[in-house]
Design a protein around this motif. Structure first.
Motif: not given
Ligand SMILES: Cc1ncc(C[n+]2csc(CCOP(=O)(O)OP(=O)(O)O)c2C)c(N)n1
Ligand SMILES: Cc1ncc(C[n+]2csc(CCOP(=O)(O)OP(=O)(O)O)c2C)c(N)n1
Ligand SMILES: [Mg+2]
Ligand SMILES: [Mg+2]
Lengths: 326, 354, 354, 326
Positions: A146-149, A175-180
């Protein structure tokens, strides 16, 4: 590679998207029963990338993913019953109930596992790729992240190593623009594209809309060709969006952590299932019937798998004694 | 006297942070999720609004770097409290914790005032990497303090002491305690680090517990009381430094020792306590000291697999009775009174999925 | 019978790796410095040339990723041996070790055959972050095996067993042992993991040791012999799994127990052994079991500060005599015979700076 | 900033380079005596960057470094006696003998410390910068790091965070092409420049020859101006070379891990001390006398500091009891 985005292939993609979508919706629908007693991260809205990728890979290609792994598992051909059993904590689960929703694997189709620590599966995927290379196979390793990883240092370390060793790895960044609940703004430099970052590290990379199967198709095709030519890893970034809360069955846009317009655009206008279904239906109206009959089949498969999971027994606790391999 | 003001541990932690933020105007509070709508199980809710974006902020998923950042801040006298939603995630930061934070004062004579909040998951299918109890790792490292509150009242006073302690403090919160309620004064108060708390006074056996296991122990002691077994129950509050003198006193009185530890069996802090007990109270011991720990097994996810996995009041009662040779039938009868809750949630209000 | 073939532990480790590389043609050997002219204190010299760049290679300074890579390799059945020149550096890789390697078999029923070599520094001013003995951390994690050889002969057999063990094995080498010499057969041989080795047989006291402390213990026992104290000396070889049954037998025979542990005092594996001893051999114990550990202090760098820092044969003798109430004057006289070496090097050949 | 590379400033730079060089040479010369009993990484050959940087910073700017920290400490104005005492393990050492050569600090001049784990000091430096920013001071934090340190994930994480928060940090990367005996080839992608990588992460960055004081001067000037304008961190990469072995007092090019030509070029032709001294002497021959007299002064300072260290007492062991701050 000779794959084209033919009608046949579109239908293949559609089927997988539909199956993932419906499975996730059934999970969401039933979560309130408190029979699926584990943290569960749904993939609804993010099905198009793994579904499209499935055209380019086979069971000898190996994939690994993270906490949001249902779609990746199913698109790779993972056993639906075993996944639902795992989420229910049952003996027939793909990890025998030891891991839950965040620990899925199906060796038979090259789905190696998922891990629950952000970024943790990335170097493992590079290790998979290295072994493929050493064994001189033509396959590739796929790492979903993800984008957070990408914020974890281990991502950077792993990518660097994959480049040096020219390891056949396809990085698929959703990339879904959010991490949590956290937006990219508080986590990454403004205007810095993740695929550009990967390029800066030294990796071939590209970007596209992750809800548009046609665009995805083109990019993946290019990337897989590149990797198979032996030049090393490729990093693909796809913009996409999760429809529901980070973890759990509900919608949560009432919490206002995501701009309303953004959500509206991605959820209502750019839904990947709607997009591909509309395309097929509009271009090939004769196929409507076929789709409907497939839907019934898929829904039947899901509900029987679900029932199977519900009535399956819990694992015997003696499996917990297996701490060391023999 | 403590006034009647029942609040949850999540609330009391929030209060402690707020008091500290007011007392020390330069102090920071950060970590993944600190400013989000759920505010780390409610513990950080409202902080950003009150104390500003400069002092309260969300961060990228970069646990190791952000631990190092707090060391740098500490060198310049800026205190920070850094939260991690699971202890397991913090394994990424062992280099900065052990090689930097824990050793900076030793090496450079410069205090590093950091409080690192680690939340330990349990139940609701947390599984192998969301429920690890690795406090004995931290207690093994010179220079760190390790705090494990067992209730809302203690959490507030201990957290305030942790924040204002000039050393790196690992503050471990069991997720099942966040919703537990006790009477908590509104005003500030400090509970000394390194001091244990006598929860019950008795003569038959010493039980040492900490964090969530203290709740189970208290529960167990109620039943044991009915069997005429009065327990000297000590809640450690901090496992490093360890309040050995109080434990010792108790052992000398009872001659029997049971240590409860939520960590894995092998290499547990329970064994360290038992070593000390054997070494210094050998002649007082009527029987071999014993311990109850979690097994040397990762936590499985399945509801079916965790049924016998945790230490509950039942195991404690069983163990004590075995140590004291009580009548088994009597115990069984007593235990059967107790209504059965689902073992993977602390109470019926507790909801997953995270 | 073992033939006379004196070689160093560095050489015996090199031999073990070579045997393994030949037996398993897909096995890899990597880690910082593996292919450099010094070859990790001589242990990896010549490997790249013999087994090729694909199988033996140097890597970037990315300890966490490279641990994860070995997990991925293991999933596909490729064994690897990964070396770290200091244990301290490996703290960067705790996530991959604990969350991935240690748990993969439990979670996924797939064996992960990795051997991780960690070298523990000591002396010559190594200082706070180049000499940590954190083996008790590893022994606390289910799924890991932890091996601590004490001599060249054992190192070869234990390393071969570690490499061919289907689990992640932490193989800890004390830097002072690399130059130690014993007779080592040229051929391959395996020493079972989980089995200890009786080094000396005696009746007065059981001493448990591992790694470099076994050398000090053997030395101590020579002096103790002169004082008519015969020791049952057990070298653990592996601390996880622990060979409890042999230790137990010995304790039942001697009734006295001293455990030597190079780790920090609090939370040491020594305490775990003592817990077991107390719990299972209570009635056999003539006196409280005791332990000698390194203090709860980081290793300082200065020659002047480390003089009394380590456990040497002298401390062991002193401790045993205290436990057995021997004549102090006699001991002093015995000890004064011994020539004084510099305490921060194992022998006069040992040279810094690394 | 109004600083020019005047003669006065050249001489300042020269003095620092010369002092570091001579100190290191004296250490090397005496190491065989086995009185400096700790791992010791010499800076010989790499003095120009910290020496030139010293013109742009004052004692309120804070610097942190790693295992090869002697030059950084001395250029920042660190106390020579205390450094030599530390290397000798003496009570008067800057870490009271607890840390040795790899643990230097001098609070009086803003030299905060050095650490012995590669990459470990980087996030600490970012923390220093963050506190400077929060305190609304105009100073900056300086992080010295090597080409090896950038391989650790923590570098990437730290840089990312510094950019997001616009933290006033100057990253000074001394790229000497080697990490111990390992060349960049086995550690980093071919043709990927470290400063470009940093740019990919989102940081302003630049590169130059780290043995050429004039080029260094220009780049640092620009970088410091940028940081002081409040825009965030700046990453500077300097190519340089260590003359001697990685750790210890000797030359080791006989081991052949570095190409002979490369070593010849950097050590014989591009020595930073020779370069600046030649420039001054050639352009201002009148200054020769002054330089010679300064050399004598510096050498005297060093030898008296060295003697001081040799005769200083060892620390009392009771200092080891200070494990917790009170
Ligand atoms: C090391 C670590 N830090 C934090 C978490 C908590 N966490 C779980 S999922 C998640 C979000 C990750 O975001 P991203 O990679 O973008 O994946 P997404 O959930 O958006 O699919 C976080 C922070 C974790 N599991 N591991
Ligand atoms: C985490 C870690 N891994 C490995 C080492 C061993 N080591 C010490 S110095 C060094 C070289 C680092 O290279 P670089 O950053 O380029 O600095 P240089 O020595 O060239 O100045 C290494 C690998 C270490 N100290 N810490
Ligand atoms: Mg995301
Ligand atoms: Mg270098």
């Amino acid at each position: 590679m000779k794959i084209n985005l033919s009608l046949k292939n579109k239908i293949k993609i559609w089927k997988i998207i539909y199956k993932i979508r419906r499975t996730e919706e059934i999970i969401a629908l039933n979560y309130y029963k408190e029979k699926m007693r584990c943290p569960t991260h749904l993939s609804i809205g993010q099905e198009a990338v793994p579904a499209t990728l499935s055209l380019f890979i086979n069971r000898k290609d190996q994939a690994i993913s993270g906490h949001r792994g249902h779609a990746h598992y199913l698109a790779k051909g993972g056993n639906l019953k075993k996944m639902l059993c795992e989420i229910h904590g049952k003996a027939n689960g793909c990890s025998e109930g030891k891991g839950g929703s965040m620990h899925l694997k199906d060796d038979k189709v090259g789905f190696v596992g998922t891990t629950a620590i952000v970024g943790n599966s990335i170097p493992i995927g590079v290790g998979l790729g290295l072994s493929i290379k050493l064994k001189k196979k033509k396959n590739l390793a796929i790492i979903y992240l993800g984008d957070g990883a990408i914020e974890e240092g281990v991502f950077y370390e792993s990518l660097n190593f994959a480049i040096i060793k020219k390891i056949p790895v396809l990085f698929i960044c959703e990339n879904n623009f959010y991490s949590v609940y956290s937006s990219l703004k508080v986590r990454q430099p403004k205007n810095r594209k993740i695929y550009k970052l990967s390029q800066g590290i030294g990796c071939k990379s590209d970007f596209t809309d992750g809800n548009d199967y046609a665009k995805i198709f083109k990019k993946i095709k290019k990337a897989v060709e590149y990797i198979k030519s032996g030049k090393g890893p490729f990093f693909l970034e796809f913009a996409t969006y999760r429809h529901r809360e980070h973890c759990g069955p509900n919608f949560d846009d009432n919490l206002n952590y995501r701009p309303k317009k953004l959500s509206y655009n991605w959820i209502k206008k750019k839904d990947p299932l709607t997009k591909i279904e509309k395309n097929i239906v509009n271009k090939y109206p004769k196929k409507i019937k076929y789709l409907e009959s497939e839907k019934i089949k898929i829904n039947n498969e899901i509900s029987s798998a679900f029932k199977f999971a519900e009535i399956s027994p819990y694992p015997k606790t003696n499996i917990l004694k297996k701490i060391y391999a023999k | 006297m403590q006034n009647k003001r029942p609040i949850t541990m999540a609330e009391s932690i929030n209060e402690a942070i707020q008091i500290a933020m007011k007392k020390d105007k330069s102090m920071l509070c950060y970590g993944l999720g600190t400013t989000d709508p759920k505010g780390i199980f409610g513990t950080t809710i409202g902080l950003e609004k009150k104390y500003g974006k400069d002092r309260v902020f969300d961060v990228p998923a970069s646990e190791n770097a952000l631990t190092g950042v707090s060391v740098g801040l500490g060198i310049n006298g800026i205190r920070s409290i850094v939260s991690h939603q699971r202890l397991d995630f913090f394994l990424l930061a062992m280099d900065q914790l052990v090689n930097s934070a824990a050793k900076w004062f030793f090496t450079y004579n410069k205090a590093i005032p950091i409080t690192i909040r680690l939340i330990v998951g349990r139940g609701w299918g947390q599984g192998p990497t969301h429920a690890q109890n690795l406090h004995s790792w931290f207690a093994h490292i010179p220079g760190l303090k390790v705090v494990m509150p067992s209730n809302a009242y203690d959490a507030k006073g201990l957290l305030l002491s942790s924040i204002f302690d000039p050393n790196p403090v690992i503050f471990i919160e069991n997720r099942w305690l966040h919703q537990s309620i006790s009477n908590v004064p509104k005003k500030q108060y400090f509970i000394n680090l390194g001091k244990s708390k006598k929860k019950l006074s008795g003569k038959k056996i010493t039980i040492i517990s900490s964090s969530y296991l203290t709740a189970e122990a208290i529960n167990a002691c109620k039943y044991l009381k009915k069997l005429n077994i009065d327990v000297d129950l000590i809640d450690l509050r901090t496992i490093a430094p360890l309040d050995w003198s109080n434990i010792k006193k108790s052992i000398k009185k009872t001659g029997s020792l049971l240590v409860l530890d939520s960590g894995h069996f092998s290499g547990s802090i329970a064994s360290e306590i038992i070593y000390k007990a054997t070494n210094e109270c050998f002649e007082f011991l009527k029987k071999p000291p014993s311990k109850l720990c979690q097994p040397d097994i990762p936590e499985p996810s399945s509801f079916g697999l965790t049924k016998k996995f945790y230490i509950t009041y039942k195991e404690i009662i069983g163990k004590v009775c075995k140590m004291l040779n009580c009548d088994k039938e009597l115990i069984k009868a007593e235990l059967n009174y107790k209504k059965e809750f689902l073992h993977d949630i602390p109470n019926s209000n507790f909801k997953g999925p995270f």
